[in-house]
Design a protein around this motif. Structure first.
Motif, PDB file in Angstrom:
ATOM      1  N   GLU A 121       0.814  -1.214   0.000  1.00  0.00           N
ATOM      2  CA  GLU A 121       0.000   0.000   0.000  1.00  0.00           C
ATOM      3  C   GLU A 121       0.851   1.269   0.000  1.00  0.00           C
ATOM      4  O   GLU A 121       0.344   2.363  -0.222  1.00  0.00           O
ATOM      5  CB  GLU A 121      -0.916   0.000   1.226  1.00  0.00           C
ATOM      6  CG  GLU A 121      -1.970  -1.094   1.176  1.00  0.00           C
ATOM      7  CD  GLU A 121      -2.786  -1.158   2.455  1.00  0.00           C
ATOM      8  OE1 GLU A 121      -2.447  -0.411   3.405  1.00  0.00           O
ATOM      9  OE2 GLU A 121      -3.749  -1.946   2.510  1.00  0.00           O
ATOM     10  N   ASP A 122       2.162   1.107   0.258  1.00  0.00           N
ATOM     11  CA  ASP A 122       3.048   2.261   0.356  1.00  0.00           C
ATOM     12  C   ASP A 122       3.588   2.630  -1.036  1.00  0.00           C
ATOM     13  O   ASP A 122       3.631   1.792  -1.953  1.00  0.00           O
ATOM     14  CB  ASP A 122       4.205   1.933   1.310  1.00  0.00           C
ATOM     15  CG  ASP A 122       4.990   3.169   1.691  1.00  0.00           C
ATOM     16  OD1 ASP A 122       4.477   3.952   2.501  1.00  0.00           O
ATOM     17  OD2 ASP A 122       6.112   3.326   1.181  1.00  0.00           O
ATOM     18  N   ASP A 123       4.008   3.859  -1.174  1.00  0.00           N
ATOM     19  CA  ASP A 123       4.571   4.292  -2.471  1.00  0.00           C
ATOM     20  C   ASP A 123       6.042   3.900  -2.613  1.00  0.00           C
ATOM     21  O   ASP A 123       6.655   4.133  -3.662  1.00  0.00           O
ATOM     22  CB  ASP A 123       4.417   5.819  -2.628  1.00  0.00           C
ATOM     23  CG  ASP A 123       5.044   6.579  -1.464  1.00  0.00           C
ATOM     24  OD1 ASP A 123       5.798   5.953  -0.668  1.00  0.00           O
ATOM     25  OD2 ASP A 123       4.770   7.777  -1.326  1.00  0.00           O
ATOM     26  N   LEU A 124       6.617   3.298  -1.547  1.00  0.00           N
ATOM     27  CA  LEU A 124       7.984   2.752  -1.554  1.00  0.00           C
ATOM     28  C   LEU A 124       9.062   3.819  -1.766  1.00  0.00           C
ATOM     29  O   LEU A 124      10.187   3.522  -2.157  1.00  0.00           O
ATOM     30  CB  LEU A 124       8.141   1.660  -2.630  1.00  0.00           C
ATOM     31  CG  LEU A 124       7.152   0.486  -2.562  1.00  0.00           C
ATOM     32  CD1 LEU A 124       7.435  -0.520  -3.685  1.00  0.00           C
ATOM     33  CD2 LEU A 124       7.230  -0.200  -1.211  1.00  0.00           C
ATOM     34  N   GLU A 125       8.726   5.064  -1.496  1.00  0.00           N
ATOM     35  CA  GLU A 125       9.714   6.133  -1.660  1.00  0.00           C
ATOM     36  C   GLU A 125      10.683   6.173  -0.477  1.00  0.00           C
ATOM     37  O   GLU A 125      11.833   6.536  -0.637  1.00  0.00           O
ATOM     38  CB  GLU A 125       9.017   7.487  -1.813  1.00  0.00           C
ATOM     39  CG  GLU A 125       8.285   7.625  -3.150  1.00  0.00           C
ATOM     40  CD  GLU A 125       7.691   9.012  -3.310  1.00  0.00           C
ATOM     41  OE1 GLU A 125       7.877   9.846  -2.386  1.00  0.00           O
ATOM     42  OE2 GLU A 125       7.046   9.262  -4.342  1.00  0.00           O
ATOM     43  N   ASN A 126      10.172   5.789   0.707  1.00  0.00           N
ATOM     44  CA  ASN A 126      11.028   5.804   1.895  1.00  0.00           C
ATOM     45  C   ASN A 126      11.816   4.490   1.926  1.00  0.00           C
ATOM     46  O   ASN A 126      11.357   3.466   2.431  1.00  0.00           O
ATOM     47  CB  ASN A 126      10.180   5.952   3.157  1.00  0.00           C
ATOM     48  CG  ASN A 126      11.030   6.185   4.397  1.00  0.00           C
ATOM     49  OD1 ASN A 126      12.217   5.843   4.421  1.00  0.00           O
ATOM     50  ND2 ASN A 126      10.426   6.750   5.428  1.00  0.00           N
ATOM     51  N   LYS A 127      13.041   4.527   1.367  1.00  0.00           N
ATOM     52  CA  LYS A 127      13.839   3.304   1.250  1.00  0.00           C
ATOM     53  C   LYS A 127      14.252   2.737   2.601  1.00  0.00           C
ATOM     54  O   LYS A 127      14.340   1.507   2.760  1.00  0.00           O
ATOM     55  CB  LYS A 127      15.082   3.570   0.403  1.00  0.00           C
ATOM     56  CG  LYS A 127      14.749   3.848  -1.062  1.00  0.00           C
ATOM     57  CD  LYS A 127      16.011   3.977  -1.892  1.00  0.00           C
ATOM     58  CE  LYS A 127      15.651   4.192  -3.365  1.00  0.00           C
ATOM     59  NZ  LYS A 127      16.866   4.309  -4.212  1.00  0.00           N
ATOM     60  N   GLU A 128      14.508   3.592   3.568  1.00  0.00           N
ATOM     61  CA  GLU A 128      14.897   3.106   4.899  1.00  0.00           C
ATOM     62  C   GLU A 128      13.755   2.317   5.536  1.00  0.00           C
ATOM     63  O   GLU A 128      13.974   1.264   6.142  1.00  0.00           O
ATOM     64  CB  GLU A 128      15.290   4.290   5.791  1.00  0.00           C
ATOM     65  CG  GLU A 128      16.606   4.949   5.405  1.00  0.00           C
ATOM     66  CD  GLU A 128      17.770   3.979   5.494  1.00  0.00           C
ATOM     67  OE1 GLU A 128      17.798   3.156   6.438  1.00  0.00           O
ATOM     68  OE2 GLU A 128      18.643   4.024   4.602  1.00  0.00           O
ATOM     69  N   LEU A 129      12.528   2.840   5.380  1.00  0.00           N
ATOM     70  CA  LEU A 129      11.359   2.139   5.922  1.00  0.00           C
ATOM     71  C   LEU A 129      11.157   0.798   5.204  1.00  0.00           C
ATOM     72  O   LEU A 129      10.868  -0.222   5.839  1.00  0.00           O
ATOM     73  CB  LEU A 129      10.107   3.010   5.772  1.00  0.00           C
ATOM     74  CG  LEU A 129       8.811   2.417   6.339  1.00  0.00           C
ATOM     75  CD1 LEU A 129       8.910   2.295   7.849  1.00  0.00           C
ATOM     76  CD2 LEU A 129       7.608   3.269   5.926  1.00  0.00           C
ATOM     77  N   VAL A 130      11.335   0.800   3.895  1.00  0.00           N
ATOM     78  CA  VAL A 130      11.183  -0.425   3.110  1.00  0.00           C
ATOM     79  C   VAL A 130      12.205  -1.456   3.548  1.00  0.00           C
ATOM     80  O   VAL A 130      11.878  -2.644   3.740  1.00  0.00           O
ATOM     81  CB  VAL A 130      11.329  -0.125   1.601  1.00  0.00           C
ATOM     82  CG1 VAL A 130      11.395  -1.426   0.807  1.00  0.00           C
ATOM     83  CG2 VAL A 130      10.168   0.733   1.120  1.00  0.00           C
ATOM     84  N   LYS A 131      13.464  -1.023   3.719  1.00  0.00           N
ATOM     85  CA  LYS A 131      14.514  -1.953   4.155  1.00  0.00           C
ATOM     86  C   LYS A 131      14.212  -2.528   5.537  1.00  0.00           C
ATOM     87  O   LYS A 131      14.416  -3.716   5.791  1.00  0.00           O
ATOM     88  CB  LYS A 131      15.872  -1.236   4.174  1.00  0.00           C
ATOM     89  CG  LYS A 131      16.473  -1.019   2.793  1.00  0.00           C
ATOM     90  CD  LYS A 131      17.849  -0.376   2.917  1.00  0.00           C
ATOM     91  CE  LYS A 131      18.485  -0.186   1.545  1.00  0.00           C
ATOM     92  NZ  LYS A 131      19.836   0.432   1.661  1.00  0.00           N
ATOM     93  N   ARG A 132      13.714  -1.664   6.433  1.00  0.00           N
ATOM     94  CA  ARG A 132      13.400  -2.124   7.782  1.00  0.00           C
ATOM     95  C   ARG A 132      12.288  -3.159   7.764  1.00  0.00           C
ATOM     96  O   ARG A 132      12.360  -4.203   8.426  1.00  0.00           O
ATOM     97  CB  ARG A 132      13.007  -0.941   8.668  1.00  0.00           C
ATOM     98  CG  ARG A 132      12.783  -1.318  10.120  1.00  0.00           C
ATOM     99  CD  ARG A 132      12.856  -0.080  11.004  1.00  0.00           C
ATOM    100  NE  ARG A 132      11.797   0.857  10.695  1.00  0.00           N
ATOM    101  CZ  ARG A 132      10.567   0.791  11.249  1.00  0.00           C
ATOM    102  NH1 ARG A 132      10.287  -0.160  12.119  1.00  0.00           N
ATOM    103  NH2 ARG A 132       9.652   1.701  10.954  1.00  0.00           N
ATOM    104  N   PHE A 133      11.259  -2.884   6.957  1.00  0.00           N
ATOM    105  CA  PHE A 133      10.143  -3.831   6.858  1.00  0.00           C
ATOM    106  C   PHE A 133      10.588  -5.140   6.215  1.00  0.00           C
ATOM    107  O   PHE A 133      10.203  -6.222   6.656  1.00  0.00           O
ATOM    108  CB  PHE A 133       9.002  -3.215   6.066  1.00  0.00           C
ATOM    109  CG  PHE A 133       8.161  -2.243   6.861  1.00  0.00           C
ATOM    110  CD1 PHE A 133       8.587  -1.795   8.108  1.00  0.00           C
ATOM    111  CD2 PHE A 133       6.947  -1.768   6.368  1.00  0.00           C
ATOM    112  CE1 PHE A 133       7.823  -0.897   8.832  1.00  0.00           C
ATOM    113  CE2 PHE A 133       6.176  -0.892   7.100  1.00  0.00           C
ATOM    114  CZ  PHE A 133       6.616  -0.448   8.335  1.00  0.00           C
ATOM    115  N   LEU A 134      11.411  -5.041   5.172  1.00  0.00           N
ATOM    116  CA  LEU A 134      11.896  -6.252   4.499  1.00  0.00           C
ATOM    117  C   LEU A 134      12.790  -7.070   5.422  1.00  0.00           C
ATOM    118  O   LEU A 134      12.778  -8.309   5.388  1.00  0.00           O
ATOM    119  CB  LEU A 134      12.646  -5.883   3.220  1.00  0.00           C
ATOM    120  CG  LEU A 134      11.790  -5.395   2.043  1.00  0.00           C
ATOM    121  CD1 LEU A 134      12.665  -4.954   0.890  1.00  0.00           C
ATOM    122  CD2 LEU A 134      10.819  -6.496   1.584  1.00  0.00           C
TER     123      LEU A 134
END
Length: 412
Positions: free
Chosen positions: A213-226
């Motif tokens: 659901e996220d636009d995946l622009e926040n790479k740090e957040l994406v990395k943390r979630f992954l």
């Protein structure tokens, strides 16, 4: 006077003749009955008496054999571990074996009493009553309490027709406590595994849904979630691998390949794996190993010791103050090869020490999950030790540390 004595003598003689004839007649009737019974005719009385004596001796032998057979039958019934009750047509208890006596705890001499005076379970009494009325067998699983332990019995009430024309009722109690407890353990195990898998699956699903659901622009957040998704996936993999490994080891038909080996090789191998983790967690890891030969499966012994040392290092690392140290020792006695893993960690409560080898049991659930534990490590350790014919002891004090001592037999 002489005439009186003559008359008295004649009368006495007449009476003697009368009684003698009567007794002789009875004697002849008796002889005839004996001859008919023995199937003999026109034989001398002495021969009949000899035959009668042998017949009586044979009857005595038969009675002795019947009594021995009866005693053997009672011995067999009393040696059975399953309780058995026998009732007459009116429902009075005429026999119960030793197991049955223990079941009812010898309440006021059960023999001769009605069944409902002995059985405290309503459903058992109802089954017996229905069998007496309908003359049809009844059965069902009931619960009985014996010496404060809950026991489960599969109860059968069976009507039996005797050759004499009489009818009795047999009540059989089959102990199914072990099966019921195993079934409860199985359900508990499935529920626990489901819970253990549900937690990481929920995390994976939640973080994956957020990423979608996220636009995946926040790479740090994406990395943390992954990273969280990867960690939870790895946790599930470890859990499944441990379950499969444990199932394979518990399968009695699967034999370990045993070879003569030096325990120091096992200790050194584990040390090389855990030493970097110990340094990272600021835990001092020391090894002291004598030349100890033992017959065992090297891979499984490595797995066993790795679990123990890894646990010791990780739990000791959580200690906030004081010495952080783990010792691994191997030595032998005339009968045993002994491995000790001692730490200065938080210790294990007394009430938990008897349960730490149970599947999924955790002393500190939150801390164990935080370390990535599956709750099966010590179960696997215990299984490996058991399969080697050994034993494991635990000594622990809260705040003082823990000592795990493994005994492996040297004469396998």
């Amino acid at each position: 006077m002489e005439m009186f004595l003559i008359i008295a003598g004649i009368l006495l003689f007449a009476l003697l003749v009368f009684f003698f004839r009567k007794k002789l007649s009875e004697y002849r009737i008796f002889i005839k009955k004996v001859a008919d019974m023995l199937g003999e005719k026109d034989v001398p009385p002495l021969y009949l008496f000899e035959r009668l004596k042998k017949h009586i001796d044979n009857l005595k032998d038969k009675i002795v054999r019947v009594e021995v057979s009866r005693d053997n039958f009672l011995t067999i019934l009393n040696s059975l571990s399953e309780p058995i009750f026998i009732l007459d047509r009116e429902g009075n208890i005429t026999f119960l074996n030793e197991a049955a006596r223990k079941l009812v705890q010898d309440r006021i001499n059960p023999e001769g009493r009605r069944y409902y005076e002995i059985f405290e379970d309503y459903y058992i009494n109802e089954m017996v009553e229905e069998t007496i009325k309908s003359l049809e067998p009844q059965e069902g699983t009931q619960v009985t309490y014996v010496e404060n332990d809950k026991k489960y019995f599969h109860v059968k009430v069976i009507p039996v027709d005797l050759k004499s024309g009489d009818k009795i009722f047999v009540i059989l109690f089959h102990d199914v406590t072990k099966e019921r407890k195993l079934d409860e353990m199985r359900r508990e195990f499935i529920a626990t595994v489901s819970h253990e898998l549900r937690t990481p699956l929920t995390s994976i699903h939640g973080y994956a849904e957020t990423l979608l659901e996220d636009d995946l622009e926040n790479k740090e957040l994406v990395k943390r979630f992954l990273k969280i998704i990867e960690e939870e996936s790895a946790r599930m993999t470890r859990l499944i691998n441990d379950l499969l490994d444990l199932e394979k080891m518990e399968e009695s038909s699967v034999e370990f390949e045993m070879k003569e080996l030096d325990l120091c090789e096992v200790v050194d191998y584990v040390y090389r794996i855990v030493q970097p983790i110990a340094e990272e967690n600021e835990v001092d890891l020391e090894v002291d190993c004598e030349d100890v030969m033992v017959k065992g499966n090297k891979e499984r012994l490595i797995q066993m010791l790795l679990n123990l040392v890894d646990n010791a290092v990780k739990y000791t690392s959580f200690k906030e103050k004081g010495e952080k140290k783990v010792w691994v020792r191997a030595y032998d006695t005339p009968e045993w090869a002994i491995i000790e893993v001692e730490d200065t960690g938080p210790g294990i409560p007394k009430e938990a020490q008897s349960r730490i080898f149970e599947k999924f049991f955790r002393v500190d659930k939150a801390r164990s999950r935080k370390m990535g534990g599956t709750g099966l490590g010590l179960t696997i350790v215990k299984t490996i030790v058991d399969r080697h014919g050994g034993k494991i002891e635990v000594e622990s004090e809260i705040g003082q540390g823990t000592l795990m001592r493994v005994f492996l037999p040297k004469d396998r």
